[in-house]
Write a protein that holds these residues in place. Structure first.
Motif, PDB file in Angstrom:
ATOM      1  N   UNK A 120       4.621  13.725   6.625  1.00 34.11           N
ATOM      2  CA  UNK A 120       5.681  13.343   5.675  1.00 34.11           C
ATOM      3  C   UNK A 120       5.819  11.825   5.616  1.00 34.11           C
ATOM      4  N   UNK A 121       5.766  11.207   6.795  1.00 37.13           N
ATOM      5  CA  UNK A 121       5.923   9.750   6.866  1.00 37.13           C
ATOM      6  C   UNK A 121       4.770   9.049   6.140  1.00 37.13           C
ATOM      7  N   UNK A 122       3.545   9.530   6.375  1.00 33.45           N
ATOM      8  CA  UNK A 122       2.376   8.932   5.716  1.00 33.45           C
ATOM      9  C   UNK A 122       2.462   9.135   4.199  1.00 33.45           C
ATOM     10  N   UNK A 123       2.828  10.351   3.794  1.00 38.23           N
ATOM     11  CA  UNK A 123       2.940  10.654   2.364  1.00 38.23           C
ATOM     12  C   UNK A 123       3.972   9.737   1.712  1.00 38.23           C
ATOM     13  N   UNK A 124       5.084   9.574   2.391  1.00 37.39           N
ATOM     14  CA  UNK A 124       6.127   8.685   1.856  1.00 37.39           C
ATOM     15  C   UNK A 124       5.583   7.256   1.732  1.00 37.39           C
ATOM     16  N   UNK A 125       4.885   6.805   2.775  1.00 39.49           N
ATOM     17  CA  UNK A 125       4.335   5.450   2.774  1.00 39.49           C
ATOM     18  C   UNK A 125       3.348   5.238   1.636  1.00 39.49           C
ATOM     19  N   UNK A 126       2.563   6.266   1.368  1.00 40.66           N
ATOM     20  CA  UNK A 126       1.594   6.147   0.274  1.00 40.66           C
ATOM     21  C   UNK A 126       2.324   6.093  -1.074  1.00 40.66           C
ATOM     22  N   UNK A 127       3.325   6.964  -1.224  1.00 39.47           N
ATOM     23  CA  UNK A 127       4.053   6.975  -2.500  1.00 39.47           C
ATOM     24  C   UNK A 127       4.866   5.702  -2.695  1.00 39.47           C
ATOM     25  N   UNK A 140       3.757   2.952  -1.921  1.00 40.84           N
ATOM     26  CA  UNK A 140       2.770   1.898  -2.197  1.00 40.84           C
ATOM     27  C   UNK A 140       2.467   1.034  -0.990  1.00 40.84           C
ATOM     28  N   UNK A 141       2.816   1.502   0.211  1.00 36.48           N
ATOM     29  CA  UNK A 141       2.574   0.701   1.412  1.00 36.48           C
ATOM     30  C   UNK A 141       1.124   0.780   1.857  1.00 36.48           C
ATOM     31  N   UNK A 142       0.490   1.912   1.596  1.00 35.06           N
ATOM     32  CA  UNK A 142      -0.928   2.069   1.941  1.00 35.06           C
ATOM     33  C   UNK A 142      -1.663   2.751   0.798  1.00 35.06           C
ATOM     34  N   UNK A 143      -2.962   2.488   0.735  1.00 32.56           N
ATOM     35  CA  UNK A 143      -3.766   3.180  -0.275  1.00 32.56           C
ATOM     36  C   UNK A 143      -4.220   4.528   0.300  1.00 32.56           C
ATOM     37  N   UNK A 144      -4.891   5.296  -0.529  1.00 31.24           N
ATOM     38  CA  UNK A 144      -5.289   6.651  -0.138  1.00 31.24           C
ATOM     39  C   UNK A 144      -6.223   6.667   1.089  1.00 31.24           C
ATOM     40  N   UNK A 145      -7.280   5.814   1.111  1.00 31.07           N
ATOM     41  CA  UNK A 145      -8.163   5.837   2.293  1.00 31.07           C
ATOM     42  C   UNK A 145      -7.407   5.514   3.583  1.00 31.07           C
ATOM     43  N   UNK A 146      -6.482   4.557   3.527  1.00 28.82           N
ATOM     44  CA  UNK A 146      -5.703   4.214   4.722  1.00 28.82           C
ATOM     45  C   UNK A 146      -4.790   5.371   5.107  1.00 28.82           C
ATOM     46  N   UNK A 147      -4.181   6.001   4.114  1.00 27.92           N
ATOM     47  CA  UNK A 147      -3.312   7.161   4.391  1.00 27.92           C
ATOM     48  C   UNK A 147      -4.122   8.249   5.095  1.00 27.92           C
ATOM     49  N   UNK A 148      -5.342   8.472   4.626  1.00 29.52           N
ATOM     50  CA  UNK A 148      -6.202   9.493   5.245  1.00 29.52           C
ATOM     51  C   UNK A 148      -6.514   9.122   6.692  1.00 29.52           C
ATOM     52  N   UNK A 149      -6.756   7.823   6.914  1.00 28.31           N
ATOM     53  CA  UNK A 149      -7.037   7.373   8.276  1.00 28.31           C
ATOM     54  C   UNK A 149      -5.815   7.597   9.164  1.00 28.31           C
ATOM     55  N   UNK A 150      -4.640   7.307   8.631  1.00 36.84           N
ATOM     56  CA  UNK A 150      -3.398   7.562   9.388  1.00 36.84           C
ATOM     57  C   UNK A 150      -3.294   9.049   9.748  1.00 36.84           C
ATOM     58  N   UNK A 205      -4.797   1.538  10.932  1.00 38.85           N
ATOM     59  CA  UNK A 205      -5.014   2.848  11.542  1.00 38.85           C
ATOM     60  C   UNK A 205      -3.817   3.329  12.367  1.00 38.85           C
ATOM     61  N   UNK A 206      -2.864   2.449  12.636  1.00 37.61           N
ATOM     62  CA  UNK A 206      -1.715   2.861  13.437  1.00 37.61           C
ATOM     63  C   UNK A 206      -0.533   3.185  12.531  1.00 37.61           C
ATOM     64  N   UNK A 207      -0.030   4.399  12.688  1.00 38.00           N
ATOM     65  CA  UNK A 207       1.096   4.897  11.895  1.00 38.00           C
ATOM     66  C   UNK A 207       2.264   3.913  11.909  1.00 38.00           C
TER      67      UNK A 207
END
Ligand code: ZN
Length: 217
Positions: free
Chosen positions: A45-52, A54-64, A139-141
């Motif tokens: 949820x936290x990563x998804x929120x961060x991506x939405x 605009x804090x990280x792009x999709x590849x970074x979100x996947x790495x997280x 790479x760190x959440x």
């Protein structure tokens, strides 16, 4: 009182606050009610929120995502810190809004995380001269928290904090936002949500009122 989630996907919400840290504070639905709903239940949820946000792009979100799965205990600890500091940000913003003295505990929690985040600040070449950036490994959440903390520190210490408002919804929406309207008139988190509901309710009361009078007579 309807306490159902307003969106099918609880994280698929609009970023309505006008400031990153307030949008983050709004990751609890029905905050000011007796039954708040947590929207950040998992690290995902936290990563998804961060991506939405605009804090990280999709590849970074996947790495997280992958890193969280590899080290679930570490990821769970970051989620816990995220939720704890989010509550501190909400508490500080609300205190400023209500002209109260901020709680010492909220300040302590916030400053602890701010210190950690600011250890990672650096300047890099920008479009014009240098600009602020983060010493990020992507790479760190925990990295998701840094810009949120910066946003909160900047907002809460600036004159803009006088524009922080809480949604006027009487069911207890409780979301925070920056009122950037010229005449300081914004009352709702979103017009198409709490605002429309209040409008519909006023309309209903208006058309109902004369009928009630007739019955009384
Ligand atoms: Zn609202």
């Amino acid at each position: 009182m309807t306490m159902t989630r307003r969106y099918h996907d609880p994280l698929d919400k609009k970023f309505i606050a006008g400031e990153l840290c307030l949008d983050f504070a709004n990751t609890v639905d029905w905050r000011a009610s007796g039954a708040p709903v947590e929207l950040l239940k998992t690290c995902e949820d936290l990563v998804t929120w961060g991506r939405r946000a605009g804090l990280v792009d999709m590849p970074t979100a996947r790495r997280f995502f992958r890193e969280s799965q590899k080290r679930p205990d570490d990821a769970a600890a970051v989620l816990k810190r995220a939720v704890t500091v989010r509550e501190a940000i909400y508490g500080l913003a609300l205190a400023l809004l209500q002209l109260r003295r901020p709680s010492a505990k909220d300040l302590e929690i916030f400053n602890r995380e701010l210190r950690i985040a600011f250890q990672h600040r650096k300047v890099v070449p920008g479009h014009q001269g240098l600009s602020w950036n983060w010493d990020s490994r992507n790479r760190d959440l925990e990295e998701l928290l840094w810009p949120i903390l910066r946003s909160a520190a900047e907002l809460l210490t600036s004159e803009r904090h006088a524009r922080i408002r809480q949604c006027a919804d009487d069911r207890g929406c409780g979301w925070l936002f920056l009122d950037t309207t010229k005449n300081h008139s914004r009352r709702w988190c979103a017009m198409e949500d709490c605002g429309n509901r209040a409008k519909a309710r006023r309309h209903y009361q208006r058309i109902r009122a004369p009928k009630a009078k007739i019955t009384e007579d």
